[in-house]
Design a protein around this motif. Structure first.
Motif, PDB file in Angstrom:
ATOM      1  N   GLU A  47       0.819  -1.206   0.000  1.00 31.99           N
ATOM      2  CA  GLU A  47       0.000   0.000   0.000  1.00 31.99           C
ATOM      3  C   GLU A  47       0.857   1.261   0.000  1.00 31.99           C
ATOM      4  N   ARG A  66       2.483   2.322  -3.284  1.00 30.83           N
ATOM      5  CA  ARG A  66       1.639   2.891  -4.313  1.00 30.83           C
ATOM      6  C   ARG A  66       1.053   4.241  -3.926  1.00 30.83           C
ATOM      7  N   TYR A  67       0.432   4.329  -2.775  1.00 31.70           N
ATOM      8  CA  TYR A  67      -0.319   5.526  -2.427  1.00 31.70           C
ATOM      9  C   TYR A  67       0.269   6.344  -1.275  1.00 31.70           C
ATOM     10  N   ARG A  71      -7.083  -0.825   3.610  1.00 25.78           N
ATOM     11  CA  ARG A  71      -7.515  -1.682   2.510  1.00 25.78           C
ATOM     12  C   ARG A  71      -9.008  -1.966   2.573  1.00 25.78           C
ATOM     13  N   GLU A  76     -10.548   1.840  -0.479  1.00 25.88           N
ATOM     14  CA  GLU A  76     -10.436   1.350  -1.863  1.00 25.88           C
ATOM     15  C   GLU A  76     -11.145   2.308  -2.812  1.00 25.88           C
ATOM     16  N   TYR A 119      -8.818   5.186  -3.375  1.00 21.80           N
ATOM     17  CA  TYR A 119      -7.726   4.809  -4.281  1.00 21.80           C
ATOM     18  C   TYR A 119      -8.201   4.812  -5.744  1.00 21.80           C
ATOM     19  N   ARG A 120      -9.433   4.362  -5.959  1.00 21.66           N
ATOM     20  CA  ARG A 120      -9.948   4.331  -7.344  1.00 21.66           C
ATOM     21  C   ARG A 120     -10.052   5.750  -7.914  1.00 21.66           C
ATOM     22  N   ILE A 171      -8.274   8.357  -6.941  1.00 23.23           N
ATOM     23  CA  ILE A 171      -6.896   8.829  -7.139  1.00 23.23           C
ATOM     24  C   ILE A 171      -6.369   8.344  -8.483  1.00 23.23           C
ATOM     25  N   ASP A 172      -6.568   7.071  -8.784  1.00 15.17           N
ATOM     26  CA  ASP A 172      -6.082   6.512 -10.052  1.00 15.17           C
ATOM     27  C   ASP A 172      -6.712   7.220 -11.253  1.00 15.17           C
ATOM     28  N   VAL A 200      -3.848  12.294   0.595  1.00 17.63           N
ATOM     29  CA  VAL A 200      -4.560  12.054  -0.663  1.00 17.63           C
ATOM     30  C   VAL A 200      -4.059  13.016  -1.740  1.00 17.63           C
ATOM     31  N   ALA A 249      -0.790  11.821  -2.925  1.00 17.65           N
ATOM     32  CA  ALA A 249      -0.932  10.610  -3.743  1.00 17.65           C
ATOM     33  C   ALA A 249      -1.370  10.967  -5.163  1.00 17.65           C
ATOM     34  N   GLN A 288       1.164  10.054  -8.183  1.00 18.29           N
ATOM     35  CA  GLN A 288       0.747   9.051  -9.159  1.00 18.29           C
ATOM     36  C   GLN A 288       0.671   9.609 -10.573  1.00 18.29           C
TER      37      GLN A 288
END
Length: 451
Positions: free
Chosen positions: A139, A142-143, A148, A153, A156-157, A159-160, A182, A185, A189
């Motif tokens: 974790e 990546r972020y 989790r 989650e 995270y979606r 952010i992506d 956040v 991140a 990313q």
């Protein structure tokens, strides 16, 4: 409920094995008894075990020799040595060679079962820690965040999805939920991760200083401006500007920010020449900006310019499933920083930590772990009985949000409760809350005026 543990009991005395089997009958664990240490060793190498209990004095192969053979095969499986009074020195030597603990003959069976349960609890804790460390590594790589559960989650979606496009973002959430993490991140990313990420705390500076910091100034623009200085917005060109506590910006400053956001240009104080910039804005607030717009407390045009995508950070009480992995992350962080050999909190403490409502969210949890590790006197942490999360007379945890207040009211209650707990010391309160002293002072002034 834990999975049954596989226990091997080794003693050449058949009566000892029969008594142990009888006492464990109906219990949660699976027990195998061996009179021959060599046979027990062969079974262990083939099938493994969660715990080995062995007598020290046995013919053909001693308990010490069995311990050495077990350690050569598995350095981690716990081994409890049973010893007579005359061989206590040998038992101490066995501890030096890797035994987990020992018990002296004649022993009380209840005493042995307590020792077994304590040892198995340590095994479970180490296994959980290893699993959490693996999850943490994935974790964090990546972020840069921990969690989790379903709520994280979802974060995270988002952010992506937004990291690769330079759209503006608003992040709303209670204090201590990780809004800046956040924002970082999203920046890290994206394709411009090597470009600047500039944090501007809008609540820490008065309007004059904020304008100078944001836009820069020309030499002689005001008293003390002895040289030309580029502002933070100009310095951040190509990267991301994180506007923390955007809700505290005055209406006049909102007008100036709107022009920058719309035109991607800044004008230094004391100049009329616009300077082009290329900046993504991420704004954070612990208040509901949409409600502030409706109340006339925040400009609707600036709000809509910033609000291309909105991320709402969940409070920690809405993601309790993440508390164990957060605890592990903070235990590792502070155990390393303070050079403490600490495994984590005991099971009862973990239950209380997961039941608490965490009005200060992840920041409050992090501070609690740091305090307990700084004062730790052993590998296992136990909650301070004076911790404000102690259960009340009905056996429930007092909640600041029991009446479902709005975000501002909840924040006010938490700040005042922390101030009361620290005897009115504002400096300690600001440190415990993780905010600037000036921010705390301003909020307390607001509360006094409201009364």
């Amino acid at each position: 409920m834990h999975d049954p543990a596989n226990i091997l009991f080794v003693d050449d005395d058949p009566r000892a094995g029969e008594l142990f089997l009888r006492f464990c009958e109906g219990g949660p664990n699976q027990v195998r008894v061996f009179r021959d240490p060599a046979e027990a060793l062969a079974h262990f190498k083939a099938e493994g075990a969660d715990l080995i209990i062995t007598d020290l004095a046995m013919p053909n192969m001693s308990g010490m020799e069995l311990l050495s053979a077990v350690r050569a095969h598995d350095p981690d499986v716990p081994v409890i040595i049973i010893t007579g009074y005359s061989t206590v020195d040998s038992a101490i030597e066995a501890l030096r060679l890797g035994a987990t603990d020992f018990i002296k003959k004649p022993y009380d069976t209840d005493e042995l079962l307590v020792l077994i349960e304590r040892t198995l609890e340590g095994v479970r804790l180490r296994r959980e820690n290893r699993l959490l460390r693996r999850q943490l590594k994935d974790e964090r790589l990546r972020y840069g965040m921990v969690g989790r559960g379903e709520a994280m989650e979802g974060i995270y979606r988002v952010i992506d999805k937004v990291a690769d496009i330079r759209c503006n973002v608003i992040i709303e959430g209670e204090s201590g939920t990780g809004k800046e993490l956040v924002a970082r991140a999203i920046h890290n990313q994206g394709p411009d991760a090597e470009k600047p990420f500039v944090v501007i705390d809008c609540g820490a500076l008065n309007e004059t200083l904020l304008e100078s910091e944001l836009f820069g100034h020309e030499k002689g623009a005001f008293t003390g401006a002895s040289h030309t200085k580029a502002g933070l917005l100009e310095s951040a060109s190509g990267g991301t500007v994180f506007l923390d506590e955007i809700c505290n910006v005055s209406d006049a400053m909102q007008v100036k920010l709107l022009r920058v956001v719309q035109e991607q240009q800044v004008v230094r104080v004391g100049s009329v020449r616009p300077i082009a910039i290329d900046v993504r804005f991420i704004a954070a607030t612990n208040r509901n900006l949409e409600a502030m717009v409706e109340a006339g407390e925040f400009r609707h045009d600036l709000y809509h310019r910033l609000n291309v995508v909105k991320i709402v950070m969940p409070p920690l009480r809405a993601r309790r499933e993440d508390i164990p992995v957060l605890l592990q992350a903070f235990v590792e962080e502070f155990a390393g920083r303070y050079h403490r050999q600490v495994d984590g909190f005991d099971a009862q403490s973990l239950e209380r930590l997961q039941a608490y409502d965490w009005p200060g969210n992840v920041r409050e949890l992090r501070n609690l772990v740091e305090r307990h590790i700084a004062l730790a006197d052993g590998p296992q942490l136990h909650l301070d009985p004076q911790w404000p999360g102690a259960v009340d007379a009905q056996g429930t945890t007092p909640a600041l949000d029991a009446d479902e207040p709005d975000l501002a009211t909840l924040e006010r209650r938490y700040i005042l409760k922390t101030l009361e707990r620290l005897g009115g010391n504002r400096e300690q309160t600001a440190r415990a809350l993780g905010i600037n002293k000036s921010t705390l002072w301003r909020k307390l002034q607001q509360y006094e005026q409201a009364e």
